[in-house]
Structure formats: structure tokens, C-alpha cells
Design a protein around this motif. Structure first.
Motif, PDB file in Angstrom:
ATOM      1  N   GLU A 249       4.682  34.561  23.298  1.00  0.00           N
ATOM      2  CA  GLU A 249       6.033  35.111  23.175  1.00  0.00           C
ATOM      3  C   GLU A 249       6.672  34.704  21.854  1.00  0.00           C
ATOM      4  OE1 GLU A 249       7.454  35.396  27.858  1.00  0.00           O
ATOM      5  OE2 GLU A 249       7.861  33.569  26.725  1.00  0.00           O
ATOM      6  N   HIS A 310      12.902  28.014  26.720  1.00  0.00           N
ATOM      7  CA  HIS A 310      12.615  29.425  26.974  1.00  0.00           C
ATOM      8  C   HIS A 310      13.888  30.264  26.902  1.00  0.00           C
ATOM      9  CE1 HIS A 310      10.260  32.549  29.496  1.00  0.00           C
ATOM     10  NE2 HIS A 310       9.775  32.522  28.278  1.00  0.00           N
ATOM     11  N   ALA A 317      14.973  36.169  20.549  1.00  0.00           N
ATOM     12  CA  ALA A 317      14.231  37.436  20.580  1.00  0.00           C
ATOM     13  C   ALA A 317      15.150  38.634  20.362  1.00  0.00           C
ATOM     14  CB  ALA A 317      13.487  37.573  21.908  1.00  0.00           C
ATOM     15  N   ALA A 342      10.138  44.129  25.879  1.00  0.00           N
ATOM     16  CA  ALA A 342       9.693  42.761  26.148  1.00  0.00           C
ATOM     17  C   ALA A 342      10.755  41.746  25.755  1.00  0.00           C
ATOM     18  CB  ALA A 342       8.390  42.490  25.408  1.00  0.00           C
ATOM     19  N   ASP A 343      11.448  41.990  24.630  1.00  0.00           N
ATOM     20  CA  ASP A 343      12.468  41.052  24.184  1.00  0.00           C
ATOM     21  C   ASP A 343      13.670  41.050  25.123  1.00  0.00           C
ATOM     22  OD1 ASP A 343      13.074  43.631  23.473  1.00  0.00           O
ATOM     23  OD2 ASP A 343      13.802  43.154  21.465  1.00  0.00           O
ATOM     24  N   LEU A 346      12.647  39.269  28.329  1.00  0.00           N
ATOM     25  CA  LEU A 346      12.608  37.826  28.084  1.00  0.00           C
ATOM     26  C   LEU A 346      14.008  37.241  28.086  1.00  0.00           C
ATOM     27  CD1 LEU A 346      11.298  35.160  27.178  1.00  0.00           C
ATOM     28  CD2 LEU A 346      11.283  36.054  24.832  1.00  0.00           C
TER      29      LEU A 346
END
Length: 382
Positions: A249, A310, A317, A342-343, A346
Motif C-alpha cells: 500500500e 495505517h 493516500a 483503492a486510495d 484505504l
């Protein structure tokens, strides 16, 4: 702990890579994948006992398997709760009959499990559970509600923390019960829709569900001890595989920063370097924990480290994509206009990282009271 890999470990790595390369893209669904893993003995490598259909593996070989699995783009595991949580608990606290009944199907990928711990009003405060288990002859009748139950829709069994003594309070009078999920009218599963649009978690309602007396693990009144023992197994070799995913990631965020030009901003560049350095620190901490040299508060420290890390990666991101991150995914398509990129996924999903698995506040309290010996916080303190 020195985690240098031996010649035998590297031979094992080659075997793992070859097997994964031959099997990863040939499986249609996750339950079939579990059976595929089980057929060749890849489930249960970390169990302290072999002989249930699982292979024996050293600690370094377990690390090899976890990291190579993460790198192979293999399907997410559906059997990890049974393999990594229930099985070690039964090996530590279960009877010979419980082990022989439940461990072979887990090792074969035939039976999937979910965890019945958290409840509305008793999430991080696990001792406040109200689900009741009343003994009726050779079985317990269970009534109550569990929440945030991963894989409940797929699971065949659930290990449930319930109150077997109705007069008990807090961590006293609890039982650790193995409950079949296939009880129509007595067990109901309701998916919880998250802000990501997915439903990874569920509510589970027990309305007079039954568990057999011989499926009480650890004996009457020892549920808290068994439950806490299980939580100690939750953060082991799997944390290293988790970090392989984190590294992938982070690489994607770095690429996005280069492509968007955000990397030219010195503040963004400094944040990227910090994320990389902290990920390396987490790996060293995980290795020390596995080696037994990190101290009693190591699991809580690890949770604090990766949860906040995270979350900050999720924020970074979307920052490197700028205003476009609020509109749609980088690979936007008219056929799926409302799919998250995906960003975006996340960023949204990582908001929960500092809550599930024990909130940051709970982890800090554990470190303060149980490791540093600081005075307990008064009840009712604001």
C-alpha cells in the motif's frame, strides 16, 4: 531475536513459492481455496502440535509462509479465525475430545469459524458481556447479541463468550462455548453495511441457540481466562504478513505521489519517509515480540503502532491525489461510477483501525496499568 534464515528455511521458501505459483489463480471461491490449502497441509503451520492434518514448521518457516503468502496475491483467508485463534486456544485449554473433534476439520479447511466476543455496549469492555448461557441438562441455551462479527455469514461455528452464572459480574462466571451456526430460527446473522459500501462485519442474534456441554472450553467459570488466552494468540506471525500488505500500500501511495507531482512538496516527501521508517520499526518490533524479548506489553504496543500508522497512510493516500480523490477512483469507469478507488477505500476503512481489536484508549490503559504499574483509573472518571 536474530531472524536470519537457514538453508532449510530457504529451501522451504522455494517450496512455498512454487506451490503458491501453481495454485493461487486456479481457485474460484474462498471456501474451495481453504480446502486446497488444507489438502496439502498448509493450514496450522504455527500450531504447537502436529498430527491433525497440519504440517510441523519452525518459527522462521512460519514467517516465510506468512510473507510469501502475502506477496503472492493469494485470496484473503476465510479460515484464519479457526486456524490462528480457536486452534491454539483448544491446544492450550481444550480436552482431548475437543481437539480431535474440531482441529482436523480446521486443518482440512472444511469448517470455518467466527468470533462471538463484542456486544452492543461491551465492545472494548469485554467483561461487560450480557449474552447468557443457561444449562439445560446436557446442553446450554444461549440468548443474546454479538456485533462486529467477521465472517459470520460464512462460518459453520462460532466461539462465544457468554455468562453461565446469572449472578456473576464482570469477568467472573463466564463460559467459552463452541456454538454451531446452522440453527435456523435460533441463530440470525445480519450484515452491517460500512461507509466503504462493503459488509465485512455482522450482527449475530442468539435466540435460544444450543451448545453441547462437552463443547464448553476450560470448564465452568473459566471463560475469561480462556478468552484472554485467545487474544494473546491474535497478534503473532500474521502481523508480519500484515506488514507486507502495508508495504504494498505504501508503494502505491509513493507511485501516486510521483505521478501527481505531490512528491515535490517537502512536507509530503517527509511524511512518505516517515511512513517508510515507521514500517521498518514495526517489523523489528514484531520480530522481537516473536522472539519473546519485547516485554509483556508488546501486543498493545504493536496495535498502537500499526493502527495509527495505517490511518495516516490512508490520509496520505488521498492527499497525494488532491481534489481528484474526492470525486472518483483513478481508474474511474462509467460502468461502475460509484465504486471506490483503492486510495479511497484505504482512507475510509482505516478510520476503524484504532477501534477494532481493542481501541487505542484500551491499549494505553493496559500498558499504563499492567506494564508500568500506574494507578488504576477511577471508575466513572471523565
Amino acid at each position: 531475536m536474530d531472524f536470519g534464515f537457514s538453508r532449510e528455511d530457504e529451501d522451504f521458501r522455494a517450496e512455498v513459492r512454487a506451490w503458491l505459483a501453481a495454485h493461487v489463480h486456479r481457485t474460484a471461491d474462498r471456501r474451495t481455496w481453504e480446502r486446497t490449502l488444507g489438502a496439502d497441509g498448509w493450514i496450522g503451520l504455527g500450531w504447537p502440535e502436529a498430527g491433525y492434518g497440519n504440517r510441523a514448521a519452525t518459527l522462521t518457516q512460519q514467517v516465510v509462509w506468512a510473507e510469501e503468502y502475502a506477496r503472492s496475491a493469494a485470496p484473503p483467508r476465510s479460515g484464519h479465525i479457526g486456524e490462528n485463534l480457536l486452534a491454539p486456544t483448544l491446544l492450550a485449554h481444550g480436552t482431548a475430545e475437543q481437539k480431535s473433534r474440531f482441529l482436523p476439520p480446521v486443518a482440512a479447511g472444511e469448517e470455518l469459524w467466527c468470533q462471538g466476543y463484542s456486544e452492543p455496549g461491551a465492545g472494548s469492555d469485554l467483561a461487560g458481556v450480557r449474552t447468557a448461557a443457561v444449562r439445560e441438562g446436557d446442553r446450554y441455551r444461549i440468548s443474546g447479541q454479538k456485533i462486529w462479527t467477521s465472517l459470520a455469514r460464512e462460518a459453520d461455528w462460532c466461539f462465544v463468550l457468554a455468562r453461565t452464572d446469572p449472578e456473576s459480574r464482570r469477568h467472573h462466571g463466564l463460559g467459552f462455548l463452541l456454538v454451531p451456526m446452522d440453527q435456523p430460527g435460533r441463530v440470525e446473522v445480519r450484515p452491517i453495511r460500512q461507509m466503504t459500501g462493503t459488509s465485512d462485519f455482522n450482527e449475530v442474534f442468539f435466540d435460544g441457540a444450543y451448545a453441547r456441554v462437552e463443547h464448553l472450553v476450560g470448564g465452568e467459570g473459566r471463560g475469561w481466562e480462556v478468552a484472554m488466552s485467545l487474544l494473546g494468540f491474535e497478534r503473532g506471525v500474521a502481523t508480519l504478513a500484515q506488514q507486507v500488505g502495508f508495504a504494498a500500500e505504501l508503494d502505491a501511495v509513493v507511485r501516486a505521489a510521483v505521478e501527481s507531482g505531490a512528491v515535490r512538496d517537502p512536507v509530503v516527501r517527509a511524511r512518505l519517509v516517515r511512513q517508510w521508517a515507521e514500517l521498518r520499526t514495526m517489523r523489528r518490533h514484531a520480530l522481537r515480540t516473536l522472539g519473546g524479548s519485547a516485554g509483556p506489553g508488546a501486543p498493545s504496543v504493536a496495535k498502537l503502532l500499526w493502527g495509527t500508522w495505517h490511518q495516516r497512510l490512508g490520509e496520505l493516500a488521498v492527499q497525494v491525489r488532491g481534489a481528484r480523490a474526492a470525486v472518483g477512483p483513478a481508474d474511474w469507469s462509467p460502468s461502475a461510477p460509484y465504486e471506490l478507488g483503492a486510495d479511497q477505500h484505504l482512507f475510509l476503512f482505516s478510520r476503524a483501525d484504532t477501534i477494532y481489536g481493542g481501541s487505542d484508549q484500551v491499549q494505553r490503559t493496559i500498558i499504563a496499568e499492567r506494564v508500568l504499574g500506574l494507578p488504576r483509573e477511577p471508575k466513572g472518571a471523565v
